[in-house]
Design a protein around this motif. Structure first.
Motif, short mmCIF file in Angstrom:
data_model
loop_
_atom_site.label_atom_id
_atom_site.label_comp_id
_atom_site.label_asym_id
_atom_site.label_seq_id
_atom_site.Cartn_x
_atom_site.Cartn_y
_atom_site.Cartn_z
N GLY A 13 0.91 -1.28 0.06
CA GLY A 13 -0.10 -0.04 0.06
C GLY A 13 0.85 1.35 -0.16
N PHE A 14 2.29 1.06 0.08
CA PHE A 14 2.94 2.35 0.31
C PHE A 14 4.35 2.11 -0.66
CE2 PHE A 14 0.79 1.80 3.97
CZ PHE A 14 0.41 3.13 4.32
N ALA A 15 3.92 1.25 -1.80
CA ALA A 15 4.96 1.32 -2.94
C ALA A 15 5.16 2.51 -3.68
CB ALA A 15 4.44 0.33 -3.90
N ALA A 25 8.34 3.68 3.63
CA ALA A 25 7.72 3.42 4.90
C ALA A 25 6.39 3.78 5.01
CB ALA A 25 8.50 4.08 6.00
N ASP A 26 5.67 3.07 5.91
CA ASP A 26 4.19 3.25 6.12
C ASP A 26 3.99 4.10 7.54
OD1 ASP A 26 5.24 1.47 8.14
OD2 ASP A 26 3.39 0.25 8.07
N SER A 80 4.06 7.60 4.03
CA SER A 80 2.85 7.81 4.40
C SER A 80 2.83 9.31 4.54
CB SER A 80 2.65 7.03 5.86
OG SER A 80 3.71 7.61 6.76
N THR A 81 3.87 10.01 4.64
CA THR A 81 3.84 11.50 4.85
C THR A 81 3.63 12.06 3.40
OG1 THR A 81 5.03 11.61 6.49
CG2 THR A 81 4.88 13.47 5.44
N VAL A 82 4.50 11.32 2.26
CA VAL A 82 3.97 11.79 0.96
C VAL A 82 2.85 11.60 0.45
CG1 VAL A 82 4.51 10.91 -1.12
CG2 VAL A 82 6.45 11.22 0.28
N LYS A 83 2.07 10.43 0.91
CA LYS A 83 0.66 10.29 0.20
C LYS A 83 -0.25 11.37 1.00
CE LYS A 83 0.64 5.43 -0.90
NZ LYS A 83 -0.04 5.49 -2.01
N GLN A 84 -0.08 11.74 2.28
CA GLN A 84 -0.96 12.62 3.04
C GLN A 84 -0.62 13.90 2.38
OE1 GLN A 84 0.13 13.15 7.24
NE2 GLN A 84 -1.55 14.63 7.54
N MET A 85 0.41 14.33 2.27
CA MET A 85 0.54 15.69 1.59
C MET A 85 -0.03 15.63 0.00
SD MET A 85 4.47 16.74 2.40
CE MET A 85 4.12 18.43 1.84
N ALA A 105 8.00 -6.60 -1.16
CA ALA A 105 6.94 -6.32 -0.13
C ALA A 105 7.49 -6.58 1.45
CB ALA A 105 5.61 -6.90 -0.23
N VAL A 106 7.55 -5.74 2.21
CA VAL A 106 7.80 -6.32 3.71
C VAL A 106 6.79 -6.09 4.44
CG1 VAL A 106 10.26 -5.56 3.08
CG2 VAL A 106 8.76 -3.71 4.00
N PRO A 107 6.80 -6.67 5.62
CA PRO A 107 5.88 -6.40 6.72
C PRO A 107 5.46 -5.00 7.06
CG PRO A 107 7.31 -8.34 7.14
CD PRO A 107 7.84 -7.52 6.19
#
Length: 266
Positions: free
Chosen positions: A67-69, A135-136, A165-170, A97-99
């Motif tokens: 979900g964060f690729a 990172a997630d 996760s920060t990139v997506k939020q922005m 993909a990692v946990p």
């Protein structure tokens, strides 16, 4: 790279954090000798990344939480940048993909520990390996309710984290900017530091280090300026570029280009 006018998102700050090696430690490992070439200080592999003297292939391992690729477009822009600035003709990307981290935020040491747990690729023969973790969770350095956020960090000579996760939020906060553009700006800026910019295990041709921001450039418009750390300044530069019909993501400036050529690049 896409050309866009970045008008909104001014309520956010962009911090492309460039961490020092003293911030991280390594746990003992029976394969440490095999990994030694990837456990050096940031910038120490500048010539190896840029030239073909010792390594003629670049292998980039991208570990990501599901979900964060990274976007395909950002990786294409990244590869274009590498081909333009280095003499490498063979560049391979390997994805794993990692946990999930299941963390609310990540310290840099936790990022290092995750790399040691999940990284598969290290230098081998004429292949130079780089590890990038998407990172997630955000950086621990991001204060609650603060406009200043961390998008990425480099540590050691072949290690990088992107706080996806920060990139997506922005990106979700504005219709005027996409995840691809934010990822591209972060990847290029941080990889510039792996190239040794500015004065990271290297010495510049001319003095152009920002006196108030260590390891950043003082040339107007350069991708490696410290101003890229702050949303209003970065977005103003990107908006100006787009209004002139140029690529919105700032490019490497002339002084940094001289340094790249000195270190073995184009």
């Amino acid at each position: 790279m896409k050309k866009i006018a970045l008008i909104t998102l001014l309520s956010f700050g962009l911090l492309l954090s460039c961490s020092k090696d003293s911030d991280v430690t390594s746990s003992p490992d029976s394969n440490t000798n095999l990994k030694a070439g990837n456990l050096l200080t940031t910038g120490a592999s500048a010539r190896d990344l840029l030239s073909n003297d010792n390594f003629d292939k670049l292998l980039i391992e991208i570990d990501y939480v599901t979900g964060f690729a990274p976007t395909a477009g950002a990786i294409a822009n990244f590869e274009e940048f590498l081909l333009a600035r280095t003499f490498k003709q063979t560049i391979e990307f390997r994805y794993s993909a990692v946990p999930a981290t299941n963390e609310e935020s990540l310290t840099l040491q936790e990022v290092v520990d995750l790399e040691e747990e999940n990284r598969n690729e290290y230098n081998n023969g004429s292949t130079l390996a780089v590890h990038i973790f998407f990172a997630d969770a955000p950086s621990e350095g991001d204060a609650d309710n603060s406009d200043l956020v961390t998008l990425g960090a480099v540590y050691r000579n072949t290690s990088m984290v992107i706080y996806e996760s920060t990139v997506k939020q922005m990106a979700s906060s504005s219709a005027a900017i996409t995840t691809e553009e934010i990822e591209t700006a972060t990847l290029l800026h941080e990889f510039g530091h792996l190239f040794g910019l500015v004065n990271l295990s290297t010495q510049s041709v001319n003095d152009h280090e920002d006196a108030e921001a260590e390891n950043h450039c003082n040339v107007d418009g350069c991708l490696m300026r410290a101003e890229i750390q702050f949303g209003a300044s970065l977005l103003k530069q990107m908006q100006q570029n787009a209004s002139k019909g140029l690529e919105s993501v700032p490019d490497i400036g002339p002084e940094c280009l001289l340094d790249l050529q000195k270190y073995g690049g184009r």
